[in-house]
Design a protein around this motif. Structure first.
Motif, short mmCIF file in Angstrom:
data_model
loop_
_atom_site.label_atom_id
_atom_site.label_comp_id
_atom_site.label_asym_id
_atom_site.label_seq_id
_atom_site.Cartn_x
_atom_site.Cartn_y
_atom_site.Cartn_z
N LEU A 282 -10.74 52.87 66.28
CA LEU A 282 -12.19 52.64 66.31
C LEU A 282 -12.88 53.17 65.06
O LEU A 282 -13.76 52.52 64.50
CB LEU A 282 -12.80 53.32 67.55
CG LEU A 282 -12.71 52.53 68.86
CD1 LEU A 282 -13.27 53.35 70.02
CD2 LEU A 282 -13.45 51.20 68.75
N SER A 283 -12.47 54.36 64.60
CA SER A 283 -13.07 54.90 63.37
C SER A 283 -12.80 53.99 62.18
O SER A 283 -13.69 53.75 61.35
CB SER A 283 -12.54 56.32 63.09
OG SER A 283 -11.17 56.28 62.72
N ALA A 288 -14.63 49.91 58.38
CA ALA A 288 -14.33 48.67 57.65
C ALA A 288 -15.52 47.72 57.67
O ALA A 288 -15.88 47.12 56.65
CB ALA A 288 -13.10 48.00 58.26
N ILE A 289 -16.17 47.57 58.83
CA ILE A 289 -17.32 46.66 58.94
C ILE A 289 -18.50 47.17 58.11
O ILE A 289 -19.11 46.43 57.33
CB ILE A 289 -17.73 46.51 60.43
CG1 ILE A 289 -16.62 45.80 61.21
CG2 ILE A 289 -19.05 45.75 60.55
CD1 ILE A 289 -16.81 45.81 62.71
N ILE A 310 -13.07 51.97 50.61
CA ILE A 310 -13.29 52.59 51.92
C ILE A 310 -12.99 51.60 53.04
O ILE A 310 -12.36 51.95 54.05
CB ILE A 310 -14.75 53.09 52.02
CG1 ILE A 310 -14.98 54.27 51.08
CG2 ILE A 310 -15.10 53.49 53.45
CD1 ILE A 310 -16.44 54.63 50.88
N ALA A 311 -13.43 50.35 52.87
CA ALA A 311 -13.19 49.32 53.89
C ALA A 311 -11.69 49.08 54.08
O ALA A 311 -11.20 48.96 55.21
CB ALA A 311 -13.88 48.01 53.49
N GLN A 312 -10.94 49.05 52.96
CA GLN A 312 -9.49 48.84 53.06
C GLN A 312 -8.80 50.02 53.73
O GLN A 312 -7.85 49.84 54.52
CB GLN A 312 -8.91 48.62 51.66
CG GLN A 312 -9.32 47.31 51.01
CD GLN A 312 -8.92 46.11 51.82
OE1 GLN A 312 -7.79 45.99 52.29
NE2 GLN A 312 -9.86 45.20 52.03
N ILE A 313 -9.26 51.23 53.45
CA ILE A 313 -8.66 52.41 54.11
C ILE A 313 -8.98 52.38 55.60
O ILE A 313 -8.16 52.76 56.44
CB ILE A 313 -9.17 53.71 53.46
CG1 ILE A 313 -8.68 53.79 52.01
CG2 ILE A 313 -8.67 54.94 54.23
CD1 ILE A 313 -9.31 54.91 51.20
N GLY A 314 -10.18 51.88 55.96
CA GLY A 314 -10.50 51.70 57.37
C GLY A 314 -9.52 50.76 58.05
O GLY A 314 -9.08 51.00 59.18
#
Length: 614
Positions: A282-283, A288-289, A310-314
């Motif tokens: 969920l985090s 990512a969104i 950051i989105a890719q790490i999400g």
């Protein structure tokens, strides 16, 4: 292979010392030493990885020795080399070697040319400790090292306002993660009643299934802070104030992925827990969104790259939650290489686009429809521009209340109040040492001392008076923290070890601040004064004093602190929480003091400076 693992830890230290000893004007000598060490490091990593694969690719555990040992606590230096460490180490050695070559030309004739390479080796030392750590203690040491080296590179242009301000902001967020990691380390000690190596986490978790959720949540928060996951994402673009090359190493390729590495390393701990899998997934999904929505509307190239990463790490968090271990490693390698490349070429791209838009720019026609979907689109656009108000929310709900609480205790700045606190402390120490206090009285004193320590640190963080006043408040806070530990445990021999580094730092700090004041410099904490511009050697000595005051790993104070906290009975968890809060605020207050006095624009400087970040 044990010798190769040891060599991997020693090579960055040799590079750090070598670059430190060479005069800053000798760029070629600094680069020669740096690239020689880095090429050797890469060859050692490659040799070790090939030898490990040929020998069967079984996880390799090495015990190098014991740094500190007592009946209650043992700091064992244990290393672990497995597939996760191999992938991250190969990427680390390769990326740092290539970017260091790029830095030679990119930073040619920069005043801080030497500082970049010295700090890179400090960072590489910490990173090697994290990647090869066999237990939480070794990982914590490396974690602190990469945190402080990150701050030094963000504030590389230390005679400017924005780099200093953003370095302090990033360190403040990092310190939240450090406090949660310390809490996780102490909680792990109380759950397992020992320092459990990472190689044995799976079996240890099976024996304590009911207590793993809290430990897993603590580690998840640490990972979210370090990997800039929502709601901590706002620090990453602000960390881009340093040179482009350091941004590529730290925030494109390596440092920002350390939160992910922590989850990979502790995966056996929470592998069988569905609740933690859902929390991690969920985090990652929320981040990512939100990060993708921010990246699409930002005008700064570095900010776009930061939020894309950051989105890719999400997404990697989601993959890990689904158990796709190998996919996470492949995704990490791809993302690290791409973001480092994007950051390195970003100045050229920006230059090209500026030229292109000057001649050919046509404003796009955007018309938001007055429908529900159109309004939602507009709302998301504004939220993306404002980075979902993460920075403002943190300021309102964390830093604002801390400062407000500190301002209520402004009386602590006065000499009379500090003297009274010192007298009360001496009386309490005497009663405790002579054995006049019952168990309940000792507990009450411990709670009072822990609370007083927190308040003193909070006041030191919020005061805008002289730096010497803040330094005194930090010193008093340490004294009350020592009394708290003594009242709880009666471990006076540990307190002597704890006080060695603290007393030395206190005296050294006052000598530096006195020297600054005698030279006619301003030391109030209202603004940034840039004293490093005229007194660089005093600034360096003061930096060492600040590190000692923060009980920086492997100082005597850190070892004694860990030993004492590990001895606190499990029923007194609220006191450990109070100590972790004090640890967090004290670090931020000490670095704020240092930044305010020594970094920023000096009053004799004639250079223009920006006061708002893009």
């Amino acid at each position: 292979m044990t010798h190769l693992l040891t060599l991997l830890l020693l090579l960055p230290v040799f590079g750090f010392i070598g670059c430190l000893l060479i005069p800053r004007a000798r760029e070629q000598a600094i680069f020669t030493v740096a690239i020689t060490i880095l090429v050797i490091e890469f060859l050692v990593v490659a040799t070790l990885t090939v030898a490990w694969i040929v020998s069967g690719a079984a996880p390799l555990t090495v015990h190098l020795g014991t740094l500190f040992s007592s009946p209650a606590y043992t700091f064992a230096v244990k290393l672990l080399f497995d597939v996760t460490a191999a992938v991250f180490l190969v990427m680390t050695a390769l990326m740092i070697m290539l970017i260091s070559i790029f830095s030679k030309y990119y930073l040619h004739r920069e005043q801080g040319f030497k500082r970049v390479y010295v700090t890179i080796f400090l960072f590489l030392t910490g990173l090697s400790l994290i990647l090869l750590a066999g237990n939480f203690e070794v990982l914590f040491v490396g974690w602190e090292l990469i945190g402080i080296s990150s701050v030094l590179l963000i504030a590389f242009y230390r005679d400017r306002y924005l780099p200093a301000r953003n370095a302090l902001k990033v360190f403040s967020v990092y310190r939240i993660g450090d406090a949660f990691l310390l809490a996780a380390l102490l909680y792990a000690h109380h759950v397992f009643h020992a320092s459990v190596p990472f190689a044995e986490l799976s079996s240890a978790a099976a024996e304590h299934t009911g207590q793993i959720v809290l430990l897993g949540v603590l580690l998840l928060i640490v990972a979210m802070v370090k990997s800039a996951q929502f709601p901590f994402s706002y620090w990453l673009p602000r960390a881009m104030e340093g040179p482009t090359t350091s941004s590529a190493i730290f925030y494109g390729a390596l440092s920002v992925h350390m939160g992910l590495f922590l989850l990979l390393r502790t995966y056996p701990l929470w592998e069988a827990n569905v609740v933690l899998h859902v929390a991690v997934g969920l985090s990652g999904l929320v981040t990512a969104i939100i990060a993708a929505s921010i990246a699409r509307v930002q005008s700064s190239a570095k900010t776009q790259i930061a939020y894309s990463s950051i989105a890719q790490i999400g997404i990697m968090f989601i993959e890990l939650a689904l158990g796709l271990y190998w996919l996470v490693l492949i995704h990490f390698v791809s993302n690290a290489a791409l973001r480092a490349y994007q950051l390195l070429i970003s100045p050229s791209i920006v230059g090209y686009l500026v030229h292109d838009q000057f001649f050919y720019f046509t404003p796009p026609i955007h018309k938001i429809k007055r429908t529900l979907l159109g309004k939602l689109y507009g709302s998301f656009y504004i939220l993306g521009i404002k980075e979902w108000n993460m920075n403002a929310a943190m300021r309102k709900y964390l830093w604002g209340p801390l400062k407000s609480l500190g301002r209520r205790f402004a009386i602590l700045d006065t000499a009379a109040a500090q003297t009274s606190l010192l007298i009360v402390l001496l009386v309490a120490v005497g009663l405790s040492f002579l054995g006049f206090l019952s168990k309940n009285a000792s507990l009450a004193i411990a709670v009072a001392c822990a609370s007083a320590s927190c308040l003193l640190y909070i006041r030191a963080y919020s005061t805008k008076r002289s730096a010497r006043v803040a330094w005194n408040l930090l010193g008093l806070g340490h004294l009350y923290a020592m009394l708290f530990l003594a009242a709880m445990l009666n471990g006076w021999h540990y307190l002597v070890l704890y006080s060695v580094g603290i007393v030395a730092a206190y005296v050294l700090g006052h000598v530096c601040l006195r020297a600054v004041r005698q030279q006619g410099e301003n030391d109030t904490l209202v603004d940034y004064h840039g004293v490093v511009y005229t007194h660089p050697y005093v600034a360096n000595i003061m930096f060492v004093a600040v590190l000692l005051f923060m009980a920086f790993p492997i100082s005597p104070s850190f070892l004694a602190q860990e030993a004492l906290l590990s001895m606190i009975p499990g029923g007194y968890a609220p006191l450990i929480v109070l100590f972790c809060i004090a640890y967090f605020v004290m670090g931020v207050a000490a670095v704020r003091l240092y930044m305010k006095v020594f970094f920023g624009m000096h009053h004799t400087s004639r250079h223009e400076s920006a006061f708002r970040s893009s």
